[in-house]
Scaffold this motif. Structure first.
Motif, PDB file in Angstrom:
ATOM      1  N   ARG A  45       7.173 -26.698  29.188  1.00  0.00           N
ATOM      2  CA  ARG A  45       6.614 -25.694  30.112  1.00  0.00           C
ATOM      3  C   ARG A  45       5.905 -26.368  31.294  1.00  0.00           C
ATOM      4  O   ARG A  45       6.078 -25.967  32.439  1.00  0.00           O
ATOM      5  CB  ARG A  45       5.639 -24.778  29.381  1.00  0.00           C
ATOM      6  N   LYS A  63      20.396 -20.321  33.519  1.00  0.00           N
ATOM      7  CA  LYS A  63      19.769 -19.386  34.446  1.00  0.00           C
ATOM      8  C   LYS A  63      20.170 -17.986  33.993  1.00  0.00           C
ATOM      9  O   LYS A  63      21.322 -17.735  33.657  1.00  0.00           O
ATOM     10  CB  LYS A  63      20.276 -19.601  35.869  1.00  0.00           C
ATOM     11  N   GLN A  95      12.691 -19.033  39.131  1.00  0.00           N
ATOM     12  CA  GLN A  95      13.664 -18.268  38.365  1.00  0.00           C
ATOM     13  C   GLN A  95      13.410 -18.494  36.883  1.00  0.00           C
ATOM     14  O   GLN A  95      12.977 -19.580  36.484  1.00  0.00           O
ATOM     15  CB  GLN A  95      15.086 -18.747  38.666  1.00  0.00           C
ATOM     16  N   THR A  96      13.730 -17.509  36.083  1.00  0.00           N
ATOM     17  CA  THR A  96      13.602 -17.673  34.641  1.00  0.00           C
ATOM     18  C   THR A  96      14.819 -18.420  34.119  1.00  0.00           C
ATOM     19  O   THR A  96      15.956 -18.068  34.423  1.00  0.00           O
ATOM     20  CB  THR A  96      13.484 -16.307  33.945  1.00  0.00           C
ATOM     21  N   ARG A 155      16.432 -20.108  30.396  1.00  0.00           N
ATOM     22  CA  ARG A 155      16.335 -20.114  28.933  1.00  0.00           C
ATOM     23  C   ARG A 155      16.759 -21.484  28.446  1.00  0.00           C
ATOM     24  O   ARG A 155      17.781 -22.019  28.880  1.00  0.00           O
ATOM     25  CB  ARG A 155      17.233 -19.060  28.312  1.00  0.00           C
ATOM     26  N   ARG A 204      11.748 -19.561  27.188  1.00  0.00           N
ATOM     27  CA  ARG A 204      11.927 -19.076  28.553  1.00  0.00           C
ATOM     28  C   ARG A 204      10.771 -19.538  29.409  1.00  0.00           C
ATOM     29  O   ARG A 204       9.619 -19.458  29.000  1.00  0.00           O
ATOM     30  CB  ARG A 204      12.041 -17.560  28.567  1.00  0.00           C
ATOM     31  N   LEU A 205      11.123 -20.031  30.597  1.00  0.00           N
ATOM     32  CA  LEU A 205      10.095 -20.442  31.538  1.00  0.00           C
ATOM     33  C   LEU A 205      10.588 -20.219  32.956  1.00  0.00           C
ATOM     34  O   LEU A 205      11.778 -20.109  33.206  1.00  0.00           O
ATOM     35  CB  LEU A 205       9.684 -21.898  31.319  1.00  0.00           C
ATOM     36  N   ASP A 206       9.632 -20.109  33.848  1.00  0.00           N
ATOM     37  CA  ASP A 206       9.950 -19.943  35.264  1.00  0.00           C
ATOM     38  C   ASP A 206       9.840 -21.296  35.943  1.00  0.00           C
ATOM     39  O   ASP A 206       8.847 -22.011  35.769  1.00  0.00           O
ATOM     40  CB  ASP A 206       8.998 -18.941  35.919  1.00  0.00           C
ATOM     41  N   THR A 207      10.864 -21.643  36.704  1.00  0.00           N
ATOM     42  CA  THR A 207      10.891 -22.907  37.425  1.00  0.00           C
ATOM     43  C   THR A 207      11.711 -22.751  38.697  1.00  0.00           C
ATOM     44  O   THR A 207      12.470 -21.779  38.824  1.00  0.00           O
ATOM     45  CB  THR A 207      11.468 -24.043  36.545  1.00  0.00           C
TER      46      THR A 207
END
Length: 142
Positions: free
Chosen positions: A78, A115, A43-44, A46, A27-30
């Motif tokens: 990431r 998303k 937004q997170t 997966r 999971r990362l925010d982009t």
């Protein structure tokens, strides 16, 4: 005709015996999306990645130098997610697939990017792609 069957069977067998490593539920925010609000706030997402290994050497030697380093793949994904914006999730997935193939020498990659909670009443929406090292690809810079 019989020769065609043998060639097809050999190709299917070679693909079926492909070894892979996987990284699931990363999971990362982009910033990804077509709407203005999506472009403003991260937004997170997966990510699930299955990476086809270029050889069986890591299974034979047990040496990290012969393998694809899981931690390095995660760190690179990431970093890419933090530094690149994409309007479409499809384009983001394509860029990640190219990154894994080009930078880590993977034979193939299966990638699923979702998303989370992007729409009311929907847990996840996303795309799944598969790419091979020998496939022609467009540039995915940016």
């Amino acid at each position: 005709m019989a020769g065609d069957c043998i060639a097809d069977c050999d190709t299917r067998f070679a693909h079926a015996t492909m070894n892979s490593i996987f990284i699931h539920d990363l999971r990362l925010d982009t910033k990804v999306g077509v709407y203005d609000w999506e472009r403003q706030l991260p937004q997170t997402v997966r990510i699930d990645v299955d990476i086809g290994l270029p050889s069986t050497r890591p299974f034979e030697t047990g040496e990290l130098t012969d393998a694809i380093d899981y931690a390095a793949v995660v760190a690179r994904i990431r970093a890419f997610g933090a530094s690149h914006d994409h309007a479409l999730l499809e384009r983001f997935a394509e860029a990640l697939a190219s990154l894994v193939l080009d930078e880590f020498g993977a034979q193939s990659v299966k990638l699923r990017v979702a998303k989370l909670g992007a729409l009311p009443g929907v847990r996840e929406i996303g795309v799944a792609i598969e790419r091979d090292a020998g496939m022609p690809r467009r540039s995915t810079n940016g």
